[in-house]
Design a protein around this motif. Structure first.
Motif, PDB file in Angstrom:
ATOM      1  N   LYS A  74      -6.038 -27.541  37.921  1.00 38.08           N
ATOM      2  CA  LYS A  74      -5.843 -26.115  37.951  1.00 38.08           C
ATOM      3  C   LYS A  74      -6.622 -25.398  36.587  1.00 38.08           C
ATOM      4  N   ALA A  75      -6.175 -26.127  35.564  1.00 41.18           N
ATOM      5  CA  ALA A  75      -6.732 -25.504  34.344  1.00 41.18           C
ATOM      6  C   ALA A  75      -8.303 -25.616  34.268  1.00 41.18           C
ATOM      7  N   MET A  76      -8.816 -26.813  34.798  1.00 44.81           N
ATOM      8  CA  MET A  76     -10.094 -26.860  34.941  1.00 44.81           C
ATOM      9  C   MET A  76     -10.787 -26.056  35.714  1.00 44.81           C
ATOM     10  N   GLU A  77     -10.186 -25.568  36.891  1.00 44.10           N
ATOM     11  CA  GLU A  77     -10.672 -24.427  37.679  1.00 44.10           C
ATOM     12  C   GLU A  77     -10.595 -23.105  36.984  1.00 44.10           C
ATOM     13  N   ASN A  78      -9.540 -22.992  36.338  1.00 47.58           N
ATOM     14  CA  ASN A  78      -9.325 -21.506  35.534  1.00 47.58           C
ATOM     15  C   ASN A  78     -10.479 -21.586  34.406  1.00 47.58           C
ATOM     16  N   ALA A  79     -10.626 -22.722  33.994  1.00 43.84           N
ATOM     17  CA  ALA A  79     -11.530 -22.724  32.736  1.00 43.84           C
ATOM     18  C   ALA A  79     -13.042 -22.441  33.250  1.00 43.84           C
ATOM     19  N   GLU A  80     -13.306 -22.968  34.540  1.00 37.37           N
ATOM     20  CA  GLU A  80     -14.583 -22.573  35.171  1.00 37.37           C
ATOM     21  C   GLU A  80     -14.791 -21.208  35.434  1.00 37.37           C
ATOM     22  N   GLN A  81     -13.787 -20.609  35.878  1.00 38.05           N
ATOM     23  CA  GLN A  81     -13.832 -19.282  36.461  1.00 38.05           C
ATOM     24  C   GLN A  81     -13.845 -18.259  35.175  1.00 38.05           C
ATOM     25  N   ALA A  84     -17.363 -18.276  34.283  1.00 38.54           N
ATOM     26  CA  ALA A  84     -18.250 -17.436  35.271  1.00 38.54           C
ATOM     27  C   ALA A  84     -17.863 -16.030  35.307  1.00 38.54           C
ATOM     28  N   ALA A  85     -16.718 -15.459  34.438  1.00 34.73           N
ATOM     29  CA  ALA A  85     -16.319 -14.117  34.574  1.00 34.73           C
ATOM     30  C   ALA A  85     -17.219 -13.260  33.814  1.00 34.73           C
ATOM     31  N   LYS A  86     -17.639 -12.022  34.599  1.00 35.58           N
ATOM     32  CA  LYS A  86     -18.314 -11.180  33.736  1.00 35.58           C
ATOM     33  C   LYS A  86     -17.781 -10.320  33.000  1.00 35.58           C
ATOM     34  N   LYS A  87     -16.647  -9.837  33.316  1.00 34.00           N
ATOM     35  CA  LYS A  87     -15.742  -8.987  32.679  1.00 34.00           C
ATOM     36  C   LYS A  87     -14.884  -9.550  31.599  1.00 34.00           C
ATOM     37  N   HIS A  88     -14.715  -8.911  30.434  1.00 39.88           N
ATOM     38  CA  HIS A  88     -13.847  -9.822  29.450  1.00 39.88           C
ATOM     39  C   HIS A  88     -12.544  -9.833  29.837  1.00 39.88           C
ATOM     40  N   GLU A  89     -11.961  -8.771  30.518  1.00 41.98           N
ATOM     41  CA  GLU A  89     -10.508  -8.785  30.896  1.00 41.98           C
ATOM     42  C   GLU A  89     -10.153  -9.865  31.976  1.00 41.98           C
ATOM     43  N   GLN A  90     -11.129 -10.199  32.752  1.00 41.61           N
ATOM     44  CA  GLN A  90     -11.153 -11.302  33.779  1.00 41.61           C
ATOM     45  C   GLN A  90     -11.238 -12.839  32.992  1.00 41.61           C
ATOM     46  N   ARG A  91     -12.025 -12.858  31.957  1.00 41.32           N
ATOM     47  CA  ARG A  91     -12.308 -14.255  31.092  1.00 41.32           C
ATOM     48  C   ARG A  91     -10.762 -14.360  30.493  1.00 41.32           C
ATOM     49  N   ASP A  92     -10.102 -13.054  29.923  1.00 44.19           N
ATOM     50  CA  ASP A  92      -9.015 -13.444  29.235  1.00 44.19           C
ATOM     51  C   ASP A  92      -7.889 -13.984  30.184  1.00 44.19           C
ATOM     52  N   PHE A  93      -7.979 -13.333  31.391  1.00 48.67           N
ATOM     53  CA  PHE A  93      -6.882 -13.700  32.272  1.00 48.67           C
ATOM     54  C   PHE A  93      -7.174 -15.204  32.799  1.00 48.67           C
ATOM     55  N   TYR A  94      -8.292 -15.646  32.797  1.00 51.23           N
ATOM     56  CA  TYR A  94      -8.449 -16.964  33.394  1.00 51.23           C
ATOM     57  C   TYR A  94      -8.255 -18.126  32.086  1.00 51.23           C
ATOM     58  N   ARG A  96      -5.895 -17.435  29.907  1.00 47.80           N
ATOM     59  CA  ARG A  96      -4.569 -17.302  29.753  1.00 47.80           C
ATOM     60  C   ARG A  96      -3.953 -18.370  30.819  1.00 47.80           C
ATOM     61  N   MET A  97      -4.445 -18.397  32.159  1.00 49.24           N
ATOM     62  CA  MET A  97      -3.891 -19.286  33.129  1.00 49.24           C
ATOM     63  C   MET A  97      -4.330 -20.708  32.737  1.00 49.24           C
ATOM     64  N   GLU A  98      -5.503 -20.636  32.287  1.00 51.27           N
ATOM     65  CA  GLU A  98      -5.708 -22.323  31.690  1.00 51.27           C
ATOM     66  C   GLU A  98      -4.941 -22.676  30.942  1.00 51.27           C
ATOM     67  N   ARG A  99      -4.375 -22.092  29.912  1.00 54.06           N
ATOM     68  CA  ARG A  99      -3.292 -22.472  28.845  1.00 54.06           C
ATOM     69  C   ARG A  99      -2.060 -22.569  29.537  1.00 54.06           C
ATOM     70  N   LYS A 100      -1.652 -21.903  30.414  1.00 61.08           N
ATOM     71  CA  LYS A 100      -0.646 -22.017  30.967  1.00 61.08           C
ATOM     72  C   LYS A 100      -0.399 -23.452  31.856  1.00 61.08           C
ATOM     73  N   TRP A 101      -1.565 -23.581  32.506  1.00 68.52           N
ATOM     74  CA  TRP A 101      -1.738 -24.885  33.297  1.00 68.52           C
ATOM     75  C   TRP A 101      -1.630 -26.184  32.362  1.00 68.52           C
ATOM     76  N   LEU A 102      -2.127 -26.068  31.289  1.00 66.89           N
ATOM     77  CA  LEU A 102      -2.246 -27.218  30.463  1.00 66.89           C
ATOM     78  C   LEU A 102      -0.639 -27.215  29.733  1.00 66.89           C
ATOM     79  N   GLY A 103      -0.195 -26.306  29.421  1.00 64.45           N
ATOM     80  CA  GLY A 103       1.312 -26.275  29.025  1.00 64.45           C
ATOM     81  C   GLY A 103       2.210 -26.923  29.988  1.00 64.45           C
ATOM     82  N   LEU A 104       2.208 -26.603  31.228  1.00 60.68           N
ATOM     83  CA  LEU A 104       2.567 -27.277  32.365  1.00 60.68           C
ATOM     84  C   LEU A 104       2.545 -28.603  32.471  1.00 60.68           C
TER      85      LEU A 104
END
Ligand SMILES: [Zn+2]
Length: 141
Positions: A74-81, A84-94, A96-104
């Motif tokens: 999941k973390a890898m998927e989020n890192a890829e997203q 690929a994200a164009k907007k920086h809010e999107q990039r920040d979101f992904y 954050r999700m990546e870090r969340k999955w890594l923490g889990l």
């Protein structure tokens, strides 16, 4: 150079497992494109694989514990997203999700370590590996 674990996916269970090969991306490129057999951890069968089917993963982002592996994927998927994200809010979101999955993943890894140690402590030893018990000897008279 960073070493990576060579993983392949079990065709029966869909799980990734290590081929036991650790290599750098450069060395991996140089490997001959042979079919190699490897014993599967999950279904017990032998799978043959080639370079094309292999996935390289950093050792600290891979685990044979299914829950941990799931989080890393999941973390890898989020890192890829995020990449690929164009907007920086999107990039920040992904990110954050990546870090969340890594923490889990870390949490699960810790739990599975504890469980493994506990299992070792309570599991009765295999009689074949148990040290021989001293024989009772009749007292000499
Ligand atoms: Zn398998």
């Amino acid at each position: 150079m960073a070493m990576l674990v060579v993983l392949i996916r079990c065709p029966h269970t869909g799980r990734f497992f290590s081929t036991g090969i650790e290599t750098s991306p450069d060395e991996f490129e140089k490997l001959p494109a042979l079919r190699r057999p490897v014993q599967c951890l999950f279904c017990g069968n032998e799978h043959s694989w080639t370079k094309r089917e292999a996935t390289l993963a950093p050792p600290e982002r891979w685990s044979d514990v299914p829950e941990v592996e799931e989080c890393f994927l999941k973390a890898m998927e989020n890192a890829e997203q995020a990449a690929a994200a164009k907007k920086h809010e999107q990039r920040d979101f992904y990110h954050r999700m990546e870090r969340k999955w890594l923490g889990l993943a870390e949490g699960y890894r810790f739990l599975s370590e504890v469980a493994r140690r506990h299992e070792h402590a309570i599991r009765p030893q295999d009689p074949a590996t148990r040290p021989p018990r001293p024989r009772w000897q009749p007292p000499r008279t």
